[in-house]
Write an enzyme that holds these catalytic residues in place. Structure first.
Site, PDB file in Angstrom:
ATOM      1  N   ASN A  10       0.869  -1.181   0.000  1.00 10.62           N
ATOM      2  CA  ASN A  10       0.000   0.000   0.000  1.00 10.62           C
ATOM      3  C   ASN A  10       0.907   1.232   0.000  1.00 10.62           C
ATOM      4  O   ASN A  10       1.465   1.594   1.031  1.00 10.62           O
ATOM      5  CB  ASN A  10      -0.895  -0.045   1.255  1.00 10.62           C
ATOM      6  N   TRP A  11       1.037   1.834  -1.163  1.00 10.23           N
ATOM      7  CA  TRP A  11       1.974   2.967  -1.298  1.00 10.23           C
ATOM      8  C   TRP A  11       1.433   4.253  -0.686  1.00 10.23           C
ATOM      9  O   TRP A  11       2.157   5.232  -0.570  1.00 10.23           O
ATOM     10  CB  TRP A  11       2.306   3.204  -2.781  1.00 10.23           C
ATOM     11  N   LYS A  12       0.155   4.254  -0.349  1.00 10.86           N
ATOM     12  CA  LYS A  12      -0.493   5.458   0.216  1.00 10.86           C
ATOM     13  C   LYS A  12      -0.261   6.659  -0.701  1.00 10.86           C
ATOM     14  O   LYS A  12      -0.203   6.490  -1.917  1.00 10.86           O
ATOM     15  CB  LYS A  12      -0.003   5.694   1.652  1.00 10.86           C
ATOM     16  N   HIS A  95      -9.674   1.155   4.899  1.00  4.93           N
ATOM     17  CA  HIS A  95      -8.404   1.361   5.605  1.00  4.93           C
ATOM     18  C   HIS A  95      -8.642   2.330   6.766  1.00  4.93           C
ATOM     19  O   HIS A  95      -9.447   3.250   6.647  1.00  4.93           O
ATOM     20  CB  HIS A  95      -7.356   1.918   4.635  1.00  4.93           C
ATOM     21  N   GLU A  97      -7.003   4.736   7.734  1.00  4.03           N
ATOM     22  CA  GLU A  97      -6.758   6.136   7.362  1.00  4.03           C
ATOM     23  C   GLU A  97      -7.959   6.722   6.611  1.00  4.03           C
ATOM     24  O   GLU A  97      -8.115   7.943   6.534  1.00  4.03           O
ATOM     25  CB  GLU A  97      -5.460   6.230   6.541  1.00  4.03           C
ATOM     26  N   GLU A 165      -5.690  -5.019  10.666  1.00  5.06           N
ATOM     27  CA  GLU A 165      -4.673  -4.007  10.918  1.00  5.06           C
ATOM     28  C   GLU A 165      -5.005  -3.266  12.219  1.00  5.06           C
ATOM     29  O   GLU A 165      -5.832  -2.347  12.214  1.00  5.06           O
ATOM     30  CB  GLU A 165      -4.636  -2.981   9.778  1.00  5.06           C
ATOM     31  N   GLY A 171       2.009   2.328  10.845  1.00  7.22           N
ATOM     32  CA  GLY A 171       2.954   3.430  10.689  1.00  7.22           C
ATOM     33  C   GLY A 171       3.642   3.838  11.975  1.00  7.22           C
ATOM     34  O   GLY A 171       4.275   4.894  12.036  1.00  7.22           O
ATOM     35  N   SER A 203       2.992  -2.006  10.410  1.00 12.02           N
ATOM     36  CA  SER A 203       4.443  -1.952  10.633  1.00 12.02           C
ATOM     37  C   SER A 203       5.168  -3.260  10.287  1.00 12.02           C
ATOM     38  O   SER A 203       6.146  -3.610  10.946  1.00 12.02           O
ATOM     39  CB  SER A 203       4.759  -1.534  12.070  1.00 12.02           C
ATOM     40  N   GLY A 224       2.655  -1.092   4.395  1.00 10.29           N
ATOM     41  CA  GLY A 224       2.657   0.322   4.027  1.00 10.29           C
ATOM     42  C   GLY A 224       4.070   0.813   3.792  1.00 10.29           C
ATOM     43  O   GLY A 224       4.653   0.605   2.723  1.00 10.29           O
ATOM     44  N   GLY A 225       4.651   1.442   4.792  1.00 10.65           N
ATOM     45  CA  GLY A 225       5.969   2.071   4.670  1.00 10.65           C
ATOM     46  C   GLY A 225       7.028   1.213   3.990  1.00 10.65           C
ATOM     47  O   GLY A 225       7.734   1.676   3.079  1.00 10.65           O
TER      48      GLY A 225
HETATM   49  P1  PGA Z   1       2.534   0.403   7.727  1.00 12.95           P
HETATM   50  O1  PGA Z   1       1.095   0.559   7.038  1.00 12.95           O
HETATM   51  O2  PGA Z   1       3.132  -0.886   7.193  1.00 12.95           O
HETATM   52  O3  PGA Z   1       3.310   1.610   7.299  1.00 12.95           O
HETATM   53  O4  PGA Z   1       2.301   0.325   9.189  1.00 12.95           O
HETATM   54  C1  PGA Z   1       0.256  -0.541   6.885  1.00 12.95           C
HETATM   55  C2  PGA Z   1      -1.024  -0.090   6.267  1.00 12.95           C
HETATM   56  O5  PGA Z   1      -1.463   1.031   6.574  1.00 12.95           O
HETATM   57  O6  PGA Z   1      -1.653  -0.809   5.458  1.00 12.95           O
END
Ligand code: PGA
Length: 243
Positions: A10-12, A95, A97, A165, A171, A203, A224-225
């Protein structure tokens, strides 16, 4: 024989055209022949370029969100059909977010998942408890409520993936313990039909991926990251095992 695990990046809201093409190419090369299904979810502006790079290879593309309507007067939104038109095979919905940053309710998430199914996209539906809920022991009740309210009646292993999640792990560098991940995945599997995949996110890094992916309850990871760092992400893909 265990089944193929799903590794989702997930590149956000990150990336430019040149950088995205390079990152996608590196991942496609490194993922070749690995026993995992790899899904890259770039921001909408980069989907076409990433789809271009992944055409004809095993790595596939997904969106990070979609609207619940097929089309219409929804300024700034993107429909599931539009994602499908760009060669997406997956879409993430719900998600945290989006739930927290955009006030999306589980009912809206469900409507988006239904639209995605209509458009023949596989839907990655995210659920997860807050830190307060975890600390007060309400984590299972919170996840159960989100599952009951977010998952369409027609959900099946063919069209749906659940991403667990924990909000406090996204994050933050804080990963849930292996015991907590296994317990919640087992619990989620009692709430959903058939063999729907349950993947973990929060994470996930190369250093933690191997142990997480080795849990029999875990069908993959949502990253994500670390999905923006080719070395990290390729190491996570390499850590996948056939389940
Ligand atoms: P993260 O994000 O790996 O940066 O914690 C995961 C996600 O939001 O899907």
């Amino acid at each position: 024989m265990r089944h193929t695990q799903l590794i989702v990046g997930n590149w956000k809201m990150n990336g430019t055209i040149a950088g995205a093409r390079k990152l996608a190419s590196t991942i496609v090369e490194g993922a070749r022949g690995k026993p995992a299904t790899v899904v890259l979810c770039p921001p909408f502006t980069l989907i076409r370029d990433v789809a271009d790079v992944t055409r004809g290879v095993a790595t596939v593309v997904g969106g990070q969100d979609c609207h619940s309507a097929a089309k219409g007067a929804y300024t700034g939104d993107i429909s599931a059909e539009m994602l499908r038109d760009l060669a997406c095979e997956y879409v993430i919905v719900g998600h945290s977010e989006r739930r927290n940053g955009h006030g999306e309710t589980s009912a809206q998430v469900k409507a988006k998942a239904e639209a995605a199914q209509q458009a023949e996209l596989k839907t990655i539906i995210c659920v997860g408890e807050t830190l307060e809920e975890r600390k007060s022991g309400a984590h299972q009740a919170s996840v159960r409520r989100q599952i009951e309210e977010s998952i369409p009646a027609a959900a099946s292993a063919e069209n749906t993936v659940i991403a667990y999640e924990p909000v406090w792990a996204i994050g933050t560098g804080e990963v849930a313990t292996l015991e907590d991940i296994a317990e919640m995945h087992r619990y989620i599997k009692t709430l959903i039909p058939g063999n729907i995949y349950v993947i973990y996110g929060g994470s996930v890094k190369a250093a933690s991926a191997y142990e997480i992916l080795a849990l029999p309850e875990v069908d993959g990871v949502l990253v994500g990251g670390a999905s923006l760092e080719p070395k990290e992400f390729l190491a996570i893909i390499a850590a996948s095992v056939r389940t």
